[in-house]
Design a protein around this motif. Structure first.
Motif, PDB file in Angstrom:
ATOM      1  N   HIS A 120       0.514  -0.995  -0.522  1.00 21.42           N
ATOM      2  CA  HIS A 120      -0.037   0.192  -0.486  1.00 21.42           C
ATOM      3  C   HIS A 120       0.513   1.182   0.119  1.00 21.42           C
ATOM      4  O   HIS A 120       1.861   1.070   0.542  1.00 21.42           O
ATOM      5  N   PHE A 121       0.409   2.201  -0.601  1.00 20.50           N
ATOM      6  CA  PHE A 121       0.708   3.217  -0.761  1.00 20.50           C
ATOM      7  C   PHE A 121       1.555   4.046   0.829  1.00 20.50           C
ATOM      8  O   PHE A 121       2.698   4.643   0.890  1.00 20.50           O
ATOM      9  N   ARG A 122       0.161   4.379   1.770  1.00 16.48           N
ATOM     10  CA  ARG A 122       0.980   4.834   2.983  1.00 16.48           C
ATOM     11  C   ARG A 122       1.931   3.154   3.867  1.00 16.48           C
ATOM     12  O   ARG A 122       2.625   4.616   4.467  1.00 16.48           O
ATOM     13  N   TYR A 123       2.372   3.001   3.367  1.00 13.86           N
ATOM     14  CA  TYR A 123       3.013   1.128   4.101  1.00 13.86           C
ATOM     15  C   TYR A 123       4.997   2.345   3.792  1.00 13.86           C
ATOM     16  O   TYR A 123       5.193   2.546   4.036  1.00 13.86           O
ATOM     17  N   PHE A 124       4.811   2.965   2.333  1.00 13.53           N
ATOM     18  CA  PHE A 124       5.952   3.382   1.373  1.00 13.53           C
ATOM     19  C   PHE A 124       5.915   4.992   1.643  1.00 13.53           C
ATOM     20  O   PHE A 124       7.181   5.422   2.587  1.00 13.53           O
ATOM     21  N   PHE A 126       5.225   6.248   4.777  1.00 14.94           N
ATOM     22  CA  PHE A 126       4.897   5.750   6.594  1.00 14.94           C
ATOM     23  C   PHE A 126       6.767   5.966   6.694  1.00 14.94           C
ATOM     24  O   PHE A 126       7.442   6.755   7.033  1.00 14.94           O
ATOM     25  N   PHE A 127       7.584   4.653   5.921  1.00 13.71           N
ATOM     26  CA  PHE A 127       8.762   4.216   6.098  1.00 13.71           C
ATOM     27  C   PHE A 127      10.177   5.265   5.664  1.00 13.71           C
ATOM     28  O   PHE A 127      10.650   5.774   6.133  1.00 13.71           O
ATOM     29  N   ILE A 128       9.338   5.816   4.163  1.00 15.45           N
ATOM     30  CA  ILE A 128      10.888   6.604   3.193  1.00 15.45           C
ATOM     31  C   ILE A 128      10.294   8.049   4.306  1.00 15.45           C
ATOM     32  O   ILE A 128      11.784   8.344   4.703  1.00 15.45           O
ATOM     33  N   ALA A 129       9.327   8.641   4.848  1.00 10.71           N
ATOM     34  CA  ALA A 129       9.668   9.743   5.978  1.00 10.71           C
ATOM     35  C   ALA A 129      10.331   9.757   6.922  1.00 10.71           C
ATOM     36  O   ALA A 129      10.902  10.827   7.185  1.00 10.71           O
ATOM     37  N   HIS A 130       9.793   8.692   7.914  1.00 10.96           N
ATOM     38  CA  HIS A 130      10.529   8.348   9.140  1.00 10.96           C
ATOM     39  C   HIS A 130      11.683   7.830   8.924  1.00 10.96           C
ATOM     40  O   HIS A 130      13.150   8.900   9.398  1.00 10.96           O
ATOM     41  N   ILE A 131      12.873   7.504   8.158  1.00 15.01           N
ATOM     42  CA  ILE A 131      13.962   7.317   7.584  1.00 15.01           C
ATOM     43  C   ILE A 131      14.340   8.219   6.843  1.00 15.01           C
ATOM     44  O   ILE A 131      15.454   8.886   7.525  1.00 15.01           O
ATOM     45  N   GLY A 132      13.663   9.062   6.510  1.00 17.72           N
ATOM     46  CA  GLY A 132      13.800  10.627   5.201  1.00 17.72           C
ATOM     47  C   GLY A 132      14.526  11.161   7.542  1.00 17.72           C
ATOM     48  O   GLY A 132      15.104  11.959   7.338  1.00 17.72           O
ATOM     49  N   ILE A 133      13.601  11.297   8.474  1.00 16.63           N
ATOM     50  CA  ILE A 133      13.390  11.704   9.063  1.00 16.63           C
ATOM     51  C   ILE A 133      14.769  11.691  10.524  1.00 16.63           C
ATOM     52  O   ILE A 133      15.977  12.818  10.417  1.00 16.63           O
ATOM     53  N   VAL A 134      15.213  10.744  10.076  1.00 14.41           N
ATOM     54  CA  VAL A 134      16.506  10.479  10.993  1.00 14.41           C
ATOM     55  C   VAL A 134      17.789  10.408  10.482  1.00 14.41           C
ATOM     56  O   VAL A 134      18.832  10.355  10.548  1.00 14.41           O
TER      57      VAL A 134
END
Length: 232
Positions: A120-124, A126-134
């Motif tokens: 699902h789009f929101r899976y990608f 979610f992880f891209i955004a949070h990995i991007g923050i860190v």
């Protein structure tokens, strides 16, 4: 498919997270080259902004946008702030994205408040955004050689409360939103389950947040002085 904690989809996201962080640390010297440094910062900012814009667009397309879709969750705020700070290279806000970004995104990655799973789009998103923050936090630490002081810890606590103001006001006005989980605990499993019921867990979170900031501060102090530059 419904997302399940520590499922194959979750582990895959965590593996990508580790690989991205390892690459930033291992290639930190090369990433200090002006042209490449600028390219990475611009790319990271575009990815972060793209995540939030695409998420909001998905709500509109699905006719599910409402006031609860505003970017008042801590990680949503950090997506926007990190993107602006990393592209402008504004060292005065390094404290915010390092402490608040690391704290919020790391918890989110370990205990995702996520309903949809791969593909699902929101899976990608979610992880891209949070990995991007860190990634933004690790970038300023390893590449830009940010070194926080104890004053940075105190400033991070101040900023945490400042960012909580619009979230709290919106929660009170609507009576339904739960930005920054100030109104109630999330419906999915999280570290908040270990704390007391509302509103007492809010007081406990003050201690937890300060403790996490101190741990991050202590971890950075373990780096050799030669690898760090004085922070704010």
């Amino acid at each position: 498919m419904t997302f399940e904690m520590f499922s194959a989809a979750h582990i895959a996201g965590l593996v990508v997270f580790v690989l991205v962080m390892a690459a930033l640390i291992l290639f930190r010297a090369r990433l200090r080259e002006p042209a490449l440094n600028r390219l990475i910062r611009v790319t990271l900012a575009i990815v972060l902004l793209g995540c939030e814009l695409s998420l909001q667009a998905s709500y509109f397309m699905e006719h599910s946008w409402w006031i609860g879709s505003l970017p008042f969750q801590l990680c949503s705020l950090m997506v926007l702030i990190s993107a602006v700070v990393i592209i402008a290279n504004h060292k005065g806000f390094y404290d915010v994205i390092f402490f608040l970004g690391s704290m919020g995104a790391l918890q989110a990655l370990l205990t995702p408040n996520l309903d949809e799973s791969f593909p699902h789009f929101r899976y990608f998103e979610f992880f891209i955004a949070h990995i991007g923050i860190v990634a933004a936090a690790v970038f300023i630490l390893a590449v830009e050689r940010y070194r926080p002081s104890f004053r940075s810890v105190l400033l991070a606590m101040v900023w945490l409360h400042v960012l909580a103001i619009p979230a709290a006001i919106t929660n009170i006005v609507t009576g339904t939103t739960n930005f920054m989980f100030l109104a109630r605990k999330p419906g999915t499993a999280s570290l908040l389950d270990l704390l007391a019921p509302w509103p007492w867990y809010l007081l406990q979170l003050e201690i937890v947040a300060f403790g996490i900031f101190l741990l991050l501060y202590g971890a950075v102090r373990l780096f050799p002085e030669s690898e760090q530059a004085k922070g704010t």
